[in-house]
Design a protein around this motif. Structure first.
Motif, PDB file in Angstrom:
ATOM      1  N   MET A   1       0.687  -1.188   0.032  1.00 10.55           N
ATOM      2  CA  MET A   1       0.109   0.100  -0.025  1.00 10.55           C
ATOM      3  C   MET A   1       0.929   1.378  -0.024  1.00 10.55           C
ATOM      4  SD  MET A   1      -2.659   1.000   2.863  1.00 10.55           S
ATOM      5  CE  MET A   1      -4.004   0.456   2.127  1.00 10.55           C
ATOM      6  N   ALA A   2       0.377   2.351  -0.792  1.00  9.33           N
ATOM      7  CA  ALA A   2       1.242   3.812  -0.844  1.00  9.33           C
ATOM      8  C   ALA A   2       1.324   4.092   0.499  1.00  9.33           C
ATOM      9  CB  ALA A   2       0.536   4.303  -2.020  1.00  9.33           C
ATOM     10  N   ALA A   3       2.365   4.659   0.629  1.00 11.15           N
ATOM     11  CA  ALA A   3       2.668   5.571   1.941  1.00 11.15           C
ATOM     12  C   ALA A   3       1.333   6.457   2.010  1.00 11.15           C
ATOM     13  CB  ALA A   3       3.903   6.292   2.110  1.00 11.15           C
ATOM     14  N   ALA A   4       1.090   7.420   1.024  1.00 12.17           N
ATOM     15  CA  ALA A   4       0.215   8.319   1.059  1.00 12.17           C
ATOM     16  C   ALA A   4      -1.263   7.584   1.917  1.00 12.17           C
ATOM     17  CB  ALA A   4      -0.093   8.945  -0.359  1.00 12.17           C
ATOM     18  N   GLU A   5      -1.552   6.395   1.264  1.00 10.61           N
ATOM     19  CA  GLU A   5      -2.871   5.824   1.625  1.00 10.61           C
ATOM     20  C   GLU A   5      -2.667   5.580   3.220  1.00 10.61           C
ATOM     21  OE1 GLU A   5      -4.178   2.635  -0.787  1.00 10.61           O
ATOM     22  OE2 GLU A   5      -4.251   3.901  -2.680  1.00 10.61           O
ATOM     23  N   LEU A   6      -1.570   5.112   3.491  1.00 10.63           N
ATOM     24  CA  LEU A   6      -1.456   4.800   4.979  1.00 10.63           C
ATOM     25  C   LEU A   6      -1.603   5.902   5.952  1.00 10.63           C
ATOM     26  CD1 LEU A   6      -1.105   1.931   5.966  1.00 10.63           C
ATOM     27  CD2 LEU A   6       1.182   2.207   6.191  1.00 10.63           C
ATOM     28  N   ASP A   7      -0.894   7.011   5.370  1.00 12.06           N
ATOM     29  CA  ASP A   7      -0.990   8.142   6.102  1.00 12.06           C
ATOM     30  C   ASP A   7      -2.452   8.827   6.279  1.00 12.06           C
ATOM     31  OD1 ASP A   7       1.662   8.512   6.396  1.00 12.06           O
ATOM     32  OD2 ASP A   7       2.103   9.903   4.761  1.00 12.06           O
ATOM     33  N   LYS A   8      -3.239   8.732   5.219  1.00 16.11           N
ATOM     34  CA  LYS A   8      -4.593   8.995   5.319  1.00 16.11           C
ATOM     35  C   LYS A   8      -5.327   8.244   6.200  1.00 16.11           C
ATOM     36  CE  LYS A   8      -7.269  11.509   3.748  1.00 16.11           C
ATOM     37  NZ  LYS A   8      -7.317  13.023   3.332  1.00 16.11           N
ATOM     38  N   ILE A   9      -4.989   6.867   6.044  1.00 14.97           N
ATOM     39  CA  ILE A   9      -5.864   6.063   7.186  1.00 14.97           C
ATOM     40  C   ILE A   9      -5.242   6.499   8.457  1.00 14.97           C
ATOM     41  CG2 ILE A   9      -5.675   3.507   8.155  1.00 14.97           C
ATOM     42  CD1 ILE A   9      -5.464   2.586   5.031  1.00 14.97           C
ATOM     43  N   ASP A  10      -4.028   6.793   8.695  1.00 18.41           N
ATOM     44  CA  ASP A  10      -3.658   7.262  10.362  1.00 18.41           C
ATOM     45  C   ASP A  10      -4.435   8.393  10.614  1.00 18.41           C
ATOM     46  OD1 ASP A  10      -1.811   5.167  11.249  1.00 18.41           O
ATOM     47  OD2 ASP A  10      -0.241   6.018   9.845  1.00 18.41           O
ATOM     48  N   GLU A  11      -4.539   9.343   9.488  1.00 18.84           N
ATOM     49  CA  GLU A  11      -4.960  10.636   9.912  1.00 18.84           C
ATOM     50  C   GLU A  11      -6.425  10.309  10.361  1.00 18.84           C
ATOM     51  OE1 GLU A  11      -5.318  13.331   6.459  1.00 18.84           O
ATOM     52  OE2 GLU A  11      -7.094  13.937   7.353  1.00 18.84           O
ATOM     53  N   ILE A  12      -7.350   9.380   9.667  1.00 22.26           N
ATOM     54  CA  ILE A  12      -8.420   9.041  10.044  1.00 22.26           C
ATOM     55  C   ILE A  12      -8.758   8.734  11.506  1.00 22.26           C
ATOM     56  CG2 ILE A  12     -10.793   7.793   9.403  1.00 22.26           C
ATOM     57  CD1 ILE A  12      -9.831   8.350   6.298  1.00 22.26           C
ATOM     58  N   ILE A  13      -7.908   7.650  11.554  1.00 24.72           N
ATOM     59  CA  ILE A  13      -7.817   6.914  12.999  1.00 24.72           C
ATOM     60  C   ILE A  13      -7.495   8.030  14.079  1.00 24.72           C
ATOM     61  CG2 ILE A  13      -6.803   5.370  14.582  1.00 24.72           C
ATOM     62  CD1 ILE A  13      -6.087   3.611  12.246  1.00 24.72           C
ATOM     63  N   ASP A  14      -6.562   8.934  13.691  1.00 26.96           N
ATOM     64  CA  ASP A  14      -6.243  10.034  14.695  1.00 26.96           C
ATOM     65  C   ASP A  14      -7.906  10.853  15.070  1.00 26.96           C
ATOM     66  OD1 ASP A  14      -3.997   9.240  15.000  1.00 26.96           O
ATOM     67  OD2 ASP A  14      -3.219  10.551  13.570  1.00 26.96           O
ATOM     68  N   ARG A  15      -8.616  11.192  14.046  1.00 29.61           N
ATOM     69  CA  ARG A  15      -9.769  11.959  14.079  1.00 29.61           C
ATOM     70  C   ARG A  15     -10.452  11.626  15.162  1.00 29.61           C
ATOM     71  NH1 ARG A  15     -12.130  11.977   8.082  1.00 29.61           N
ATOM     72  NH2 ARG A  15     -10.454  12.755   7.292  1.00 29.61           N
ATOM     73  N   TYR A  16     -10.768  10.083  15.542  1.00 29.55           N
ATOM     74  CA  TYR A  16     -11.379   9.497  16.553  1.00 29.55           C
ATOM     75  C   TYR A  16     -10.882   9.114  17.598  1.00 29.55           C
ATOM     76  CZ  TYR A  16     -14.561   9.688  12.818  1.00 29.55           C
ATOM     77  OH  TYR A  16     -15.649  10.149  11.695  1.00 29.55           O
ATOM     78  N   ALA A  17      -9.413   9.378  17.646  1.00 31.94           N
ATOM     79  CA  ALA A  17      -8.883   9.047  18.946  1.00 31.94           C
ATOM     80  C   ALA A  17      -9.437   9.352  20.359  1.00 31.94           C
ATOM     81  CB  ALA A  17      -7.405   9.755  18.757  1.00 31.94           C
ATOM     82  N   GLY A  18      -9.326   8.494  21.096  1.00 37.69           N
ATOM     83  CA  GLY A  18      -9.629   8.684  22.497  1.00 37.69           C
ATOM     84  C   GLY A  18     -11.313   8.714  22.544  1.00 37.69           C
ATOM     85  N   LYS A  19     -12.255   8.238  21.456  1.00 41.77           N
ATOM     86  CA  LYS A  19     -13.527   8.260  21.635  1.00 41.77           C
ATOM     87  C   LYS A  19     -13.783   6.593  21.345  1.00 41.77           C
ATOM     88  CE  LYS A  19     -16.051  11.879  20.077  1.00 41.77           C
ATOM     89  NZ  LYS A  19     -16.506  12.675  19.139  1.00 41.77           N
ATOM     90  N   GLU A  20     -15.089   6.045  22.384  1.00 44.42           N
ATOM     91  CA  GLU A  20     -15.225   4.939  22.041  1.00 44.42           C
ATOM     92  C   GLU A  20     -16.503   4.571  21.150  1.00 44.42           C
ATOM     93  OE1 GLU A  20     -15.848   1.579  25.489  1.00 44.42           O
ATOM     94  OE2 GLU A  20     -15.780   3.517  26.256  1.00 44.42           O
ATOM     95  N   GLY A  21     -16.274   3.473  20.518  1.00 45.63           N
ATOM     96  CA  GLY A  21     -17.527   3.274  19.667  1.00 45.63           C
ATOM     97  C   GLY A  21     -17.537   3.631  18.247  1.00 45.63           C
ATOM     98  N   MET A  22     -16.444   4.363  17.841  1.00 42.08           N
ATOM     99  CA  MET A  22     -16.292   4.923  16.456  1.00 42.08           C
ATOM    100  C   MET A  22     -15.958   4.218  15.263  1.00 42.08           C
ATOM    101  SD  MET A  22     -17.342   8.154  16.931  1.00 42.08           S
ATOM    102  CE  MET A  22     -18.044   8.658  18.371  1.00 42.08           C
ATOM    103  N   LEU A  23     -15.826   2.816  15.562  1.00 41.70           N
ATOM    104  CA  LEU A  23     -15.427   2.137  14.430  1.00 41.70           C
ATOM    105  C   LEU A  23     -16.133   2.303  13.135  1.00 41.70           C
ATOM    106  CD1 LEU A  23     -13.518  -0.301  13.539  1.00 41.70           C
ATOM    107  CD2 LEU A  23     -15.311  -1.968  14.210  1.00 41.70           C
ATOM    108  N   ILE A  24     -17.507   2.335  13.318  1.00 43.82           N
ATOM    109  CA  ILE A  24     -18.205   2.361  12.056  1.00 43.82           C
ATOM    110  C   ILE A  24     -18.041   3.699  11.562  1.00 43.82           C
ATOM    111  CG2 ILE A  24     -20.659   2.471  11.126  1.00 43.82           C
ATOM    112  CD1 ILE A  24     -21.403   0.231  13.107  1.00 43.82           C
ATOM    113  N   GLN A  25     -17.894   4.689  12.222  1.00 40.97           N
ATOM    114  CA  GLN A  25     -17.621   6.212  11.775  1.00 40.97           C
ATOM    115  C   GLN A  25     -16.388   6.365  10.835  1.00 40.97           C
ATOM    116  OE1 GLN A  25     -20.352   7.957  11.880  1.00 40.97           O
ATOM    117  NE2 GLN A  25     -21.298   6.186  12.725  1.00 40.97           N
ATOM    118  N   LEU A  26     -15.470   5.639  11.484  1.00 43.63           N
ATOM    119  CA  LEU A  26     -14.090   5.493  10.914  1.00 43.63           C
ATOM    120  C   LEU A  26     -13.879   4.797   9.594  1.00 43.63           C
ATOM    121  CD1 LEU A  26     -11.209   4.564  13.750  1.00 43.63           C
ATOM    122  CD2 LEU A  26     -11.022   4.019  11.160  1.00 43.63           C
ATOM    123  N   LEU A  27     -14.537   3.661   9.778  1.00 43.51           N
ATOM    124  CA  LEU A  27     -14.621   2.879   8.504  1.00 43.51           C
ATOM    125  C   LEU A  27     -15.488   3.737   7.463  1.00 43.51           C
ATOM    126  CD1 LEU A  27     -15.070  -0.587   9.962  1.00 43.51           C
ATOM    127  CD2 LEU A  27     -13.262  -0.024   8.909  1.00 43.51           C
TER     128      LEU A  27
END
Lengths: 153, 639
Positions: free
Chosen positions: A1-27
């Protein structure tokens, strides 16, 4: 997977950091931005959020809005909700399949189009309705469907 | 904007907004709901803005992008206030004329008016259009009076005054009591008394508690929740905050299906604005009451609209239902007491608090109070959203508001309640609509889809359609729903294909009863309704399919054949050219013939044959007549 895509995924994971139950929103965000949810994406979420990957896979495979395969460049959603059905939605679907030379819904081999059915987009008054890349086309007919698809490359 | 600190400040703000507005100033209200967007209202709005700028009229006229007023068939819908002139099917090229004539010269543009199909008369004002005239639009009526992205518009109309009234002049018990006296029942389908849900959540002394808006409107053919959420999100938020106050909750969730992007956007904006004004969040209006609201997007699963399933989805898990021997009012989201109500239920709350239970319960019938919004769709003239008092008859909705069945076709049935509902035939058109009456007929209120079907719609196919949908959407957790629906679908598939067998009807009935009685959640328990009602009212159609291999509505592909009537064919080549299978033989002056072995029954020839010829004929249950001989196929045009 391209590094840019991985960065994007990390960025999205960070958006919901520390909040529970956000798996669906994140996906959903990953789906919206990368157009599909790859194994790498699921592994990344699993590792960073400490969620078993089987659990993530179950969520992704359960919901219609998430896709385990890359989607085409253009996404064609044909509404087959009741109102569109009684006004001939199936004929529109058949026409789209015929034009894209596909037997079933899915993505064309050249990944130009993904054809899918949706169950009601909530604009029943304009049925049959087709949405191409987020643009709504109301009062469709089989011939209008063909003209519309021709405009996308 | 500093946060509002009291009810008085809210009132002051309202007065300020109102005093800055000239009620006589013309306002062009353009529908920017999903329906009109699909018809290209984006360009209409942009053109109006450009034109106003070009003519330097910015100070003389307002442009308002509104939510859906419901008259979707006629989009893009434009209303000009304060007169309430209604223009329909407006295109960008009409804009200059509307500005020049109506705004500047105060004249009506005749050609954009709505024409009554029965009297052929043009109607100028919104209030005189029968589609609107027979409705009672206490909820949806505000959609055209406000821009959903502007909290100021909502406040100007008295918005959040009910919340202020509840917080400062009522105890939570009094709020609950008012809802109880109003007789409000859940608008999501089941019709459970709202106060009872509220009371059980209120009585559990566990913290936190959650209040939830269900906008997972998965019923195909229903879009009233979308219209409210897109068009007036603050009314839902206000209702939610009042409910939270009554139940002792401080956390709210809005669950919106991801297929409604505009609703997600508008409610997100509304929450941010309300928090900024101190109408949501911490210390609302300085009262000390907190209520935080969060939006969750659904990810496309019909079953997730079921209450326990929706709550698991909010937790980020697969949205499947669970047995409810422990009610969600005790253990819902994160095992905490949770109260889930439909969008429309919540939107009714501010009205009840402001106008009183007596006012609300004066509308409707003995057992069903208030109004209900229906999505009137299918084979009817005026499709769109209609809000009517409970107790109105189906006939009034379909004929007075809906303008009757399209074309010269005969009415056959109206389907209410979505996949959980049933088909109601003509003899019950005069039944009043309320929760109990519809249940008696074997259907249900559901969230309010109302699909009109005419003689061309096959009832077996309709039942098959719903079961196909439900088989796909069944989560598979319990066997009766997963297997039972699939088996029923297989039988119906066979019947529609002419492979129906004797005994199928009995088997269907048996399966239907079992699925109904033993499924885990309401999806399965109501899934047989479309089969049972069509069997109850249209049994002869099933029998024709099974015994004579005939589809009386000429809809089931496998049971129909097409031929061209030689006495009507004018050999115009239109059908011949449009046939995708190349199955039509003929030529200029030579009567066309369909090759039955090549025909895919796509219906194209039937559609394109000019109505004045009507030469393409559909038959079912009988063989097509043999084609004319080669000599007889030559048309002598001189004759």
């Amino acid at each position: 997977m391209a590094a840019a895509e991985l960065d994007k995924i990390d960025e999205i994971i960070d958006r919901y950091a520390g909040k529970e139950g956000m798996l669906i929103q994140l996906l959903l965000d990953i789906q919206n931005e990368l157009k599909w949810i790859s194994q790498e994406a699921m592994e990344r979420i699993s590792k960073r959020n400490n969620i078993p990957i089987g659990h993530i896979y179950r969520v992704v495979s359960f919901y219609k809005a998430m896709s385990l395969n890359p989607k085409g460049k253009h996404i064609v959603s044909v509404c087959l909700g009741t109102a569109c059905h009684v006004r001939g939605g199936l004929g529109i679907m058949d026409k789209a399949k015929e034009f894209l030379d596909m037997k079933t819904e899915g993505t064309t081999p050249d990944r130009k189009f993904t054809l899918e059915r949706v169950n009601c987009l909530g604009c029943c008054a304009l049925g049959p309705v087709v949405v191409v890349d987020g643009e709504y086309h109301g009062k469709m007919t089989p011939s209008k469907m063909e003209e519309t698809l021709k405009r996308y490359d | 904007m500093p946060k509002l600190d009291s009810g008085a400040e809210l009132e002051k703000l309202r007065q300020n907004i109102l005093s800055g507005r000239d009620p006589g100033k013309p306002c062009i209200a353009i529908c920017a709901g999903t329906g009109c967007l699909a018809l290209g209202c984006g360009n209409v709005i942009a053109t109006f803005k450009d034109e106003v700028k070009k003519q330097k009229l910015e100070d003389k006229v307002d442009i308002r992008e509104t939510g859906c007023p419901g008259f979707c068939e006629n989009g893009t819908v434009v209303a000009i206030y304060p007169d309430g002139i209604l223009y329909v099917k407006v295109k960008p090229e009409d804009v200059a004329e509307v500005i020049a004539e109506t705004i500047i010269k105060k004249k009506v543009v005749e050609r954009l008016l709505w024409v009554d199909p029965s009297t052929k008369k043009k109607v100028i004002h919104e209030k005189d259009v029968p589609f609107y005239k027979y409705q009672k639009r206490i909820l949806i009526g505000n959609n055209s009076k406000l821009d959903p992205k502007s909290i100021g518009d909502y406040i100007a109309l008295g918005g959040y005054s009910a919340l202020a009234k509840a917080l400062f002049h009522m105890t939570p018990e009094q709020v609950l009591d008012e809802v109880k006296k109003s007789g409000l029942r859940g608008r999501g389908g089941g019709g459970f008394p709202t106060w009872r849900k509220w009371e059980s959540v209120r009585n559990v002394s566990v913290d936190p508690k959650y209040v939830i808006v269900n906008c997972d409107e998965g019923d195909p053919g229903a879009f009233m929740n979308r219209a409210l959420m897109e068009g007036n999100p603050h009314s839902v938020l206000e209702g939610l905050a009042i409910g939270a106050y009554a139940m002792g909750s401080h956390d709210g969730f809005i669950y919106v299906r991801a297929e409604y992007p505009l609703a997600v956007e508008n409610v997100g904006i509304a929450i941010r604005q309300a928090e900024e004004y101190g109408l949501l969040g911490e210390n609302i209006l300085g009262s000390g009451f907190n209520c935080k609201v969060e939006v969750h997007r659904g990810a496309g699963a019909f079953v997730s609209g079921e209450s326990s399933a929706l709550m698991t989805a909010i937790e980020g898990r697969v949205g499947e239902p669970r047995p409810k021997y422990v009610h969600t009012s005790e253990k819902g989201v994160w095992d905490k007491p949770s109260c889930l109500n439909n969008v429309e239920t919540w939107a009714n709350i501010p009205l009840i608090i402001n106008n009183g239970a007596g006012w609300f319960s004066s509308i409707g019938t003995e057992g069903s109070k208030g109004t209900k919004i229906f999505a009137l769709v299918g084979k009817v003239h005026n499709t769109g959203l209609v809000e009517v008092p409970m107790g109105i008859t189906l006939r009034d909705i379909i004929y007075k508001i809906g303008g009757g069945v399209l074309g010269n076709k005969k009415f056959k049935a109206v389907q209410t309640g979505g996949p959980s509902g049933g088909c109601i035939p003509e003899q019950f058109l005069d039944s009043p609509i309320d929760y109990d009456e519809l249940t008696k007929l074997g259907s249900m209120m559901g969230s309010g889809g109302m699909i009109v079907m005419d003689e061309d719609n096959c009832m077996v196919d309709t039942a098959r359609y719903f079961l196909d949908f439900l088989a796909d959407e069944s989560c598979g957790k319990c066997t009766p729903c997963r297997e039972g629906i699939r088996q029923m679908l297989e039988i119906l598939d066979d019947i529609c294909k002419g492979k129906g067998r004797e005994g199928d009807i009995k088997l269907l009935e048996e399966l239907a009863e079992t699925v109904k009685d033993t499924s885990l959640c309401a999806l399965g328990a109501t899934a047989p309704n479309p089969v049972l009602t069509t069997l109850r009212y249209f049994r002869e159609e099933y029998e024709a399919h099974i015994e004579q291999k005939k589809c009386p509505a000429l809809a089931c592909k496998e049971l129909i054949s097409y031929y061209i009537d030689p006495s009507k064919c004018k050999a115009c080549m239109i059908c011949l050219r449009s046939c995708p299978m190349g199955a039509i033989d003929g030529g200029k002056g030579k009567i066309h013939v369909i090759d039955q072995s090549k025909c895919s029954k796509c219906n194209t020839c039937f559609e394109v044959c000019p109505p004045r010829f009507g030469a393409v004929i559909k038959v079912s249950g009988e063989p097509v007549p043999p084609p004319p001989s080669e000599e007889d196929r030559i048309i002598d045009r001189v004759k």
